[in-house]
Motif scaffolding. Structure first.
Motif, PDB file in Angstrom:
ATOM      1  N   SER A 182     -58.507 -25.493  59.870  1.00 38.38           N
ATOM      2  CA  SER A 182     -59.621 -25.952  59.046  1.00 38.38           C
ATOM      3  C   SER A 182     -59.206 -26.143  57.591  1.00 38.38           C
ATOM      4  O   SER A 182     -59.716 -27.044  56.906  1.00 38.38           O
ATOM      5  N   VAL A 186     -59.809 -29.626  55.545  1.00 39.43           N
ATOM      6  CA  VAL A 186     -60.504 -29.758  54.264  1.00 39.43           C
ATOM      7  C   VAL A 186     -59.581 -30.376  53.217  1.00 39.43           C
ATOM      8  O   VAL A 186     -59.998 -31.224  52.418  1.00 39.43           O
ATOM      9  N   GLN A 189     -59.560 -34.007  53.815  1.00 39.84           N
ATOM     10  CA  GLN A 189     -60.792 -34.648  53.330  1.00 39.84           C
ATOM     11  C   GLN A 189     -60.742 -34.860  51.822  1.00 39.84           C
ATOM     12  O   GLN A 189     -61.107 -35.933  51.315  1.00 39.84           O
ATOM     13  N   ILE A 200     -60.856 -25.017  46.855  1.00 38.62           N
ATOM     14  CA  ILE A 200     -61.316 -24.744  48.215  1.00 38.62           C
ATOM     15  C   ILE A 200     -61.719 -23.278  48.304  1.00 38.62           C
ATOM     16  O   ILE A 200     -61.019 -22.392  47.807  1.00 38.62           O
ATOM     17  N   GLY A 288     -64.560 -27.943  48.216  1.00 37.75           N
ATOM     18  CA  GLY A 288     -64.594 -27.928  49.669  1.00 37.75           C
ATOM     19  C   GLY A 288     -64.653 -26.512  50.200  1.00 37.75           C
ATOM     20  O   GLY A 288     -64.168 -25.577  49.539  1.00 37.75           O
ATOM     21  N   VAL A 290     -64.280 -23.913  53.801  1.00 38.60           N
ATOM     22  CA  VAL A 290     -63.984 -23.635  55.203  1.00 38.60           C
ATOM     23  C   VAL A 290     -64.909 -22.507  55.626  1.00 38.60           C
ATOM     24  O   VAL A 290     -64.881 -21.422  55.046  1.00 38.60           O
ATOM     25  N   ALA A 321     -66.544 -30.936  50.694  1.00 40.69           N
ATOM     26  CA  ALA A 321     -65.803 -31.105  51.938  1.00 40.69           C
ATOM     27  C   ALA A 321     -66.080 -29.888  52.820  1.00 40.69           C
ATOM     28  O   ALA A 321     -66.249 -28.770  52.317  1.00 40.69           O
ATOM     29  N   SER A 323     -65.374 -27.838  56.776  1.00 36.81           N
ATOM     30  CA  SER A 323     -64.815 -27.652  58.110  1.00 36.81           C
ATOM     31  C   SER A 323     -65.212 -26.272  58.605  1.00 36.81           C
ATOM     32  O   SER A 323     -65.196 -25.308  57.837  1.00 36.81           O
TER      33      SER A 323
END
Length: 401
Positions: A182, A186, A189, A200, A288, A290, A321, A323
């Motif tokens: 994942s 991300v 993306q 992230i 983003g 996860v 983003a 996932s």
């Protein structure tokens, strides 16, 4: 851990039960509807005794109705049962697996009757909750305690329970594998947006529960924090172990959030909700996320709706983003590890323990086979305590029932 069993009780000072010659395994789960006509009857079972009218239940029913009235949980339990049966066969263990649910067919009581009719008298219960707490552990113990009493099988069929497995590599390893994938998704993306340096964040998520239930599970003394409830501490310990296995996550922010809150608004539940947390993350400059659903063993309705629908939609609106890491499901490590845990409780053909060691990789484990009398107590609506299996009776100091 102490290994001396008391011959009067069959368990040791750490709540570990003496292996036995079990003749069947019972896989127990929550259950779910399998068609539009099942949805409201199923929700009535889930909310029994709370006086919730059908109009209110229809507000929740939309989650199931949007999926054809079908919860994926029953199909997932059938797949898990088949995978466990295959692993038992691979190891030469001849034990049948039965399946019973709390809220929909096949109901636990019906399964108990079938077990007895088939001649089984010593049954080992595998519940599908990984952590300590009322819903994940004690409620299964109550289901079987009540079931044995209501079916007239109390004293005829003996049911014990395997330990909670949040601390095992079986549970942790699939999440670590999924986190790697994942994170890559991300990052791809963000790269597609031309944002290779975007922040992230790893968002670990579990089912919210009432604060009263969280506190009833006990303080997190073994984690060195008596001010934190055990439920939260166990999830944080699992998250830490997952991160330790994923070098790609080094240096990234992470948090623990909650989902699927229900019940009266005046009753405090564990927070923050994932959607509220996502708003704060976006406002703080996160690009983003996860999402790692460490509270669940399979991609059932609360994962598909609360995460893959609502949380994903929140991320789209916020420009994040997104996932989501898969749950263990029938991952090879998960299935094999569950059979390892079952083997801890079995005797071999020579009457000796099949497995002498207990695998644990997270602080707080291994958990009890036989729970303390006060463990996760939650009285019924009338104030009474329900009969349980795999617990210690505080008055006589022996396993129940």
């Amino acid at each position: 851990m102490t290994r001396d069993f008391d011959p009067r009780t069959g368990y040791d000072a750490n709540g570990r039960m003496d292996p036995k010659a079990y003749d069947a395994i019972l896989l127990a789960s929550f259950g779910g509807p399998e068609g539009q006509d099942d949805v409201i009857p199923f929700l009535r079972n889930v909310t029994a005794g709370r006086g919730i009218p059908d109009e209110r239940l229809e507000e929740v029913a939309v989650h199931y109705r949007s999926n054809g009235g079908i919860s994926p949980i029953n199909a997932q339990n059938r797949a898990l049962k088949a995978a466990l049966e295959a692993e038992l066969a691979n190891r030469g263990i001849e034990l049948p697996i039965y399946w019973g649910n709390r809220n929909w067919h096949p109901f636990v009581n019906d399964t108990l009757k079938q077990l007895a009719a088939d001649g089984h008298r010593k049954v080992l219960l595998l519940g599908t909750g990984a952590y300590a707490g009322y819903s994940a552990c004690r409620q299964y113990r109550e289901d079987l305690g009540m079931g044995l009493r209501e079916t007239g099988l109390e004293g005829v069929v003996e049911v014990d329970k395997v330990r909670q497995f949040f601390d095992t590599p079986a549970f942790v390893n699939p999440f670590a594998e999924g986190l790697r994938d994942s994170l890559e998704a991300v990052r791809a993306q963000l790269a597609g947006r031309g944002d290779t340096a975007g922040r992230i964040k790893i968002v670990f998520v579990t089912h919210s529960i009432p604060m009263g239930d969280a506190n009833a599970a006990g303080p997190a003394a073994e984690h060195g924090n008596r001010d934190q409830n055990l439920y939260t501490a166990q999830h944080l310990a699992v998250a830490k172990q997952i991160l330790a296995q994923v070098p790609e996550a080094d240096g990234l922010e992470h948090s623990l959030v909650y989902q699927s809150r229900s019940g009266a608004p005046h009753i405090p539940w564990l927070e923050p909700d994932i959607n509220d947390a996502l708003e704060e993350d976006a406002a703080a400059g996160v690009a983003g996320v996860v999402v790692v659903p460490i509270g669940f063993i399979s991609d059932h309705m609360e994962v598909l709706w609360d995460l893959d629908t609502e949380a994903k939609d929140s991320c789209a609106e916020l420009g994040l983003a997104f996932s989501r890491v898969p749950t263990p499901g029938t991952h090879r490590d998960f299935v094999s590890g569950l059979i390892d845990i079952i083997e801890e409780r079995l005797l071999d053909e020579n009457g000796l323990p099949r497995r002498t060691g207990r695998i644990t990789s997270v602080p707080g484990g291994p958990w009890f086979d036989v729970c303390p009398a006060s463990c996760c107590v939650k009285p019924a609506l009338d104030g009474t305590l329900r009969p349980t299996i795999a617990g210690v009776d505080s008055e006589v100091g022996v396993p129940q029932p």
